[in-house]
Design a protein around this motif. Structure first.
Motif, short mmCIF file in Angstrom:
data_model
loop_
_atom_site.label_atom_id
_atom_site.label_comp_id
_atom_site.label_asym_id
_atom_site.label_seq_id
_atom_site.Cartn_x
_atom_site.Cartn_y
_atom_site.Cartn_z
N PRO A 82 -89.26 50.48 8.94
CA PRO A 82 -89.48 51.64 9.80
C PRO A 82 -90.83 51.53 10.49
CG PRO A 82 -89.99 52.19 7.53
CD PRO A 82 -89.54 50.76 7.52
N GLU A 83 -90.90 51.99 11.73
CA GLU A 83 -92.20 52.02 12.41
C GLU A 83 -92.62 53.46 12.70
OE1 GLU A 83 -92.67 49.76 16.05
OE2 GLU A 83 -94.68 50.59 16.38
N ILE A 84 -93.79 53.81 12.21
CA ILE A 84 -94.43 55.09 12.51
C ILE A 84 -95.70 54.72 13.28
CG2 ILE A 84 -95.47 57.19 11.51
CD1 ILE A 84 -92.45 56.84 10.80
N GLU A 85 -95.70 55.05 14.57
CA GLU A 85 -96.80 54.62 15.46
C GLU A 85 -98.10 55.38 15.18
OE1 GLU A 85 -97.75 52.65 17.95
OE2 GLU A 85 -96.00 51.97 19.08
N MET A 86 -99.19 54.64 15.15
CA MET A 86 -100.53 55.22 15.07
C MET A 86 -101.55 54.18 15.54
SD MET A 86 -100.99 54.97 10.93
CE MET A 86 -99.31 55.44 10.53
N VAL B 20 -91.50 58.58 4.17
CA VAL B 20 -90.98 57.28 4.64
C VAL B 20 -90.70 56.37 3.44
CG1 VAL B 20 -91.64 55.16 5.89
CG2 VAL B 20 -91.98 57.40 6.96
N PHE B 21 -91.63 56.34 2.49
CA PHE B 21 -91.43 55.48 1.31
C PHE B 21 -90.22 55.91 0.49
CE2 PHE B 21 -96.33 55.07 1.35
CZ PHE B 21 -96.26 54.11 2.34
N GLU B 22 -89.96 57.22 0.48
CA GLU B 22 -88.79 57.73 -0.25
C GLU B 22 -87.50 57.24 0.41
OE1 GLU B 22 -88.10 60.12 -2.83
OE2 GLU B 22 -90.11 59.41 -3.43
N LEU B 23 -87.54 57.14 1.74
CA LEU B 23 -86.32 56.82 2.49
C LEU B 23 -86.07 55.32 2.60
CD1 LEU B 23 -86.80 59.34 5.44
CD2 LEU B 23 -84.99 59.44 3.70
N LYS C 279 -90.68 46.82 1.43
CA LYS C 279 -92.10 46.68 1.05
C LYS C 279 -92.99 46.78 2.29
CE LYS C 279 -95.01 43.80 -1.91
NZ LYS C 279 -95.51 44.78 -2.84
N LEU C 280 -92.44 46.30 3.41
CA LEU C 280 -93.22 46.26 4.65
C LEU C 280 -92.92 47.50 5.50
CD1 LEU C 280 -95.07 44.10 5.83
CD2 LEU C 280 -93.10 43.14 7.03
N VAL C 281 -93.98 48.16 5.96
CA VAL C 281 -93.78 49.24 6.93
C VAL C 281 -94.64 48.93 8.16
CG1 VAL C 281 -93.16 51.08 5.32
CG2 VAL C 281 -95.55 50.68 5.86
N HIS C 282 -94.14 49.34 9.32
CA HIS C 282 -94.82 49.04 10.58
C HIS C 282 -95.63 50.26 10.99
CE1 HIS C 282 -95.58 47.33 14.48
NE2 HIS C 282 -94.73 46.33 14.30
N ILE C 283 -96.90 50.05 11.27
CA ILE C 283 -97.76 51.19 11.62
C ILE C 283 -98.14 51.17 13.11
CG2 ILE C 283 -98.63 51.77 9.31
CD1 ILE C 283 -100.54 49.53 11.70
N GLY C 284 -97.41 50.40 13.89
CA GLY C 284 -97.70 50.39 15.33
C GLY C 284 -99.04 49.73 15.62
N GLY C 285 -99.97 50.53 16.13
CA GLY C 285 -101.31 50.01 16.39
C GLY C 285 -101.53 49.52 17.82
N ASP C 286 -100.46 49.48 18.62
CA ASP C 286 -100.59 48.93 19.97
C ASP C 286 -101.06 49.99 20.97
OD1 ASP C 286 -98.11 50.24 19.50
OD2 ASP C 286 -97.33 49.46 21.39
N GLU C 287 -101.62 49.50 22.05
CA GLU C 287 -101.89 50.30 23.24
C GLU C 287 -102.51 51.67 22.93
OE1 GLU C 287 -98.41 48.47 26.09
OE2 GLU C 287 -97.83 50.10 24.77
N CYS C 288 -103.63 51.63 22.23
CA CYS C 288 -104.32 52.89 21.92
C CYS C 288 -105.57 52.99 22.80
CB CYS C 288 -104.69 52.92 20.44
SG CYS C 288 -105.62 54.41 20.01
N GLY D 56 -97.93 50.64 -3.16
CA GLY D 56 -97.16 49.41 -3.40
C GLY D 56 -96.47 48.86 -2.16
N ARG D 57 -96.88 49.34 -0.99
CA ARG D 57 -96.27 48.83 0.24
C ARG D 57 -97.31 48.05 1.05
NH1 ARG D 57 -91.16 51.52 0.82
NH2 ARG D 57 -90.95 52.74 -1.09
N GLU D 58 -96.81 47.35 2.07
CA GLU D 58 -97.70 46.55 2.93
C GLU D 58 -97.50 46.95 4.39
OE1 GLU D 58 -96.71 42.52 2.07
OE2 GLU D 58 -97.68 42.61 0.09
N ILE D 59 -98.52 46.69 5.20
CA ILE D 59 -98.39 47.05 6.62
C ILE D 59 -98.21 45.82 7.50
CG2 ILE D 59 -99.75 49.16 6.35
CD1 ILE D 59 -102.00 47.72 7.98
#
Ligand code: ACM
Ligand code: ZN
Length: 617
Positions: free
Chosen positions: A270-274, A326-329, A333-342, A384-387
């Motif tokens: 999943p990606e949650i942008e920030m 998000v972790f519940e759903l 292990k890997l979640v996407h945190i966006g990070g682009d074009e800020c 216990g997750r990674e970005i």
């Protein structure tokens, strides 16, 4: 005669085979996408019929489900299904399809076909599943049909040993610029699985809409799913449709999709942008912004907006709470945190953000971005997750455990690999499926380009400038499907296919790239996609005409066609080109106001559309 290594040793025969009509003859040829690692074709074939039984050495639910995928296809296309039994109940010599655990590495399989039986060896469920995907592609293409077909279900005798090149083989889908329902997401996953693609990067939040139900923040979907209207035409048109647009996935739907994907060995990232691309969330909760604007509204066209999350405590509390759900759903292990074009505009003007820079001795807003991401990484790691994030998370220093998705060309990926961070290559525009795949003059609106099928196929994701040790940090590839100009499922499939087949092959296949061989297999693969009702782009059969700048008064013309064994014939007088027209062999020059019309011909038959390009100085 033993047809050993047929695919590699007799290319001329392969070209001829591309034109073989549908039917039993097809079983003589092995045309699998992505190309397996070792293929040996043997003499003879296995005939699958009502008397065939599937025997499972391990009859637990996972393998029963895998056998079920075969029956799902057969029930539609053949009008019968095969009994599934435990192998220990098999009588000696019974004609069957045997699934056996041979302790192979994860995802690897060994498929052996003889006239008396088929054996798929694996070490994990994923290996068994991929063995089955290959078996489906050894059957006549009609096995993918939605209707009953009257063909003989023959499989060429062969021995295939196969394992993936990369562990991460991804497809991205942006569901924010446009929203796609649960059925389509499942279909998207099915098509990925058919191509042995194992990561679905689900881009769930954006400026133009928040699509994931978060129980603690109901406004995110009650309000944040909506934009008041959508731009018509390109993002620059300035004309809007005046129609509210929304859509979101309930947590129940997400759980269903996650399970569906897992059954097909696809992990959802999943990606949650920030901190940027957050306008939909900020429109619901303006207190998360730097508070510099009068109002905040969900965006109505694609853009890079200055309204980003402020670096205050409320933001981190919000994002951590969102992440908890998000972790519940999502078990990934890997979640996407966006990070682009800020953009850093708001942070520069915000007292609080400037205070953070001072307090932590940061050099500038780029270091503030890095501070933001590192703070979120600490929280995410603590659970216990990674970005993973887009290249820009390199700005101001990479978070210690982050993986990088390299989209701004390869530079970010190279830098990250040199710093011993894992990298997924998604370079823009080579792996951007929102770019044109044919002549923009005759294609629907797209983001830019063109990025042709061959460009995508030829791309090698492991940069030569890296040392072998650094190269090992390239863990895979991903195709990006940004849906700015894809308002419907049909448009997504048109843009994604067949180019996604090329990305899948780069992600999976260890064999050397061979364009001619790929196009031959792809042309056969089209019949499978036809059976599945995929409305892929058919530019493969059309000449691609390019004008290259020379003097103001002339252009140099080049032409190419993807379809193997095709010739291009053209006219310059406005008439329809035929086999009798001039054959294109070398680039040539045209003068002002000339019209080039071209068509692809194979074995005396026109195979695609007449394409036309006019030089108007
Ligand atoms: C991106 O295309 N902004 C990652
Ligand atoms: Zn701020």
């Amino acid at each position: 005669m033993k047809l050993r290594f047929l695919l590699f040793s007799v290319p001329a025969l392969i070209i001829a085979s591309c034109a073989v009509p549908s039917g039993d003859v097809e079983a003589n040829f092995i045309r699998v996408i992505p190309q397996p690692q070792h293929v040996r074709q043997d003499e003879g074939s296995f005939t699958l019929d009502k008397g065939t039984v599937v025997f499972l050495q391990e009859a637990d639910s996972q393998y029963v489900r895998i056998a079920g995928f075969l029956n799902e296809k057969l029930s539609k296309a053949a009008g019968f299904t095969l009994p599934v039994r435990e192998e220990k109940s098999a009588e000696e010599g019974r004609k069957g399809i045997y699934f056996r655990n041979a302790g192979l590495p994860d995802e690897a399989y060994h498929l052996n076909v003889t006239p008396s039986g088929i054996v798929i060896e694996y070490g994990t469920g994923a290996g068994a599943f991929y063995g089955l995907q290959t078996l489906l592609q050894l059957l006549p293409a009609e096995v993918f049909s939605q209707e009953k077909e009257s063909v003989k279900w023959v499989v060429p005798c062969c021995d295939i040993e196969d394992a993936p090149r990369f562990k991460y083989r991804g497809m991205h889908l942006d569901v924010c610029l446009h929203f796609f329902d649960v059925d389509f997401i499942k279909r998207y996953i099915d098509l990925m699985a058919l191509h042995k693609v194992n990561r679905f990067h689900w881009h769930l939040t954006e400026d133009q809409g928040w699509r994931l139900e978060i129980k603690r923040y109901p406004l995110l979907t009650e309000k944040g799913q909506w934009r008041k209207e959508t731009v018509i035409g390109s993002l620059k048109s300035g004309i809007y449709d005046g129609k509210p647009y929304g859509g979101y996935y309930s947590q129940e739907e997400v759980r269903d999709i996650v399970r569906y994907a897992a059954d097909r060995f696809v992990t959802i990232i999943p990606e949650i942008e920030m901190p940027g691309h957050a306008l939909a969330a900020i429109a619901c909760y303006p207190e998360l912004s730097c508070g510099l604007e009068e109002t905040y509204e969900t965006a109505t066209r694609w853009g890079i907006f200055r309204q980003v999350y402020c670096t205050k405590e409320e933001t981190f509390t919000f994002l951590e709470n969102v992440m908890d759900e998000v972790f519940e759903l999502f078990p990934s292990k890997l979640v996407h945190i966006g990070g682009d074009e800020c953009p850093k505009t708001s942070w520069k003007a915000c007292e609080h953000c400037q205070g953070v820079i001072k307090k932590f001795g940061l050099k500038d807003e780029f270091e503030l971005q890095s501070w933001f991401i590192q703070r979120m990484e600490r929280y995410i790691n603590s659970k216990g997750r990674e970005i993973i994030g887009w290249d820009e998370i390199l700005q101001g220093g990479l978070a210690p455990n982050a993986k990088v998705m390299s989209w701004l060309g390869e530079e970010g990926g190279i830098k990250a690999a040199q710093q011993h961070h894992e990298v997924v290559m998604t370079p823009y525009p080579k792996y951007y499926l929102d770019y044109w795949q044919a002549d923009p003059d005759s294609e629907p609106l797209a983001m830019g380009g063109p990025t042709l099928l061959k460009t995508m196929y030829d791309y090698d994701p492991v940069p030569e400038v890296l040392t072998p040790e650094e190269q090992a940090y390239i863990i895979g590839v991903e195709g990006c499907v940004w849906t700015e100009y894809m308002p419907s499922p049909a448009r997504v499939e048109y843009m994604a296919y067949p180019r996604m087949c090329a990305i899948a092959e780069t992600g999976w296949s260890k064999t050397e790239k061979d364009w001619e061989d790929f196009t031959c297999r792809l042309e056969h693969h089209f019949k499978r996609l036809d059976g599945l009702g995929v409305g892929y782009c058919k530019a493969f059969f059309d000449p691609y005409i390019e004008f290259h700048d020379d003097t103001p008064y002339n252009k140099v013309v080049t032409m190419s066609v993807d379809a193997p064994g095709a010739e291009i014939h053209y006219t310059l007088d406005g008439s329809d080109p035929t086999e009798q027209s001039e054959r294109y062999e070398l680039p040539f020059v045209i003068n002002r106001s000339q019209k080039v019309r071209a068509v692809a011909i194979r074995n005396g038959n026109r195979i695609g559309n007449i394409k036309e390009k006019i030089f108007r100085p």
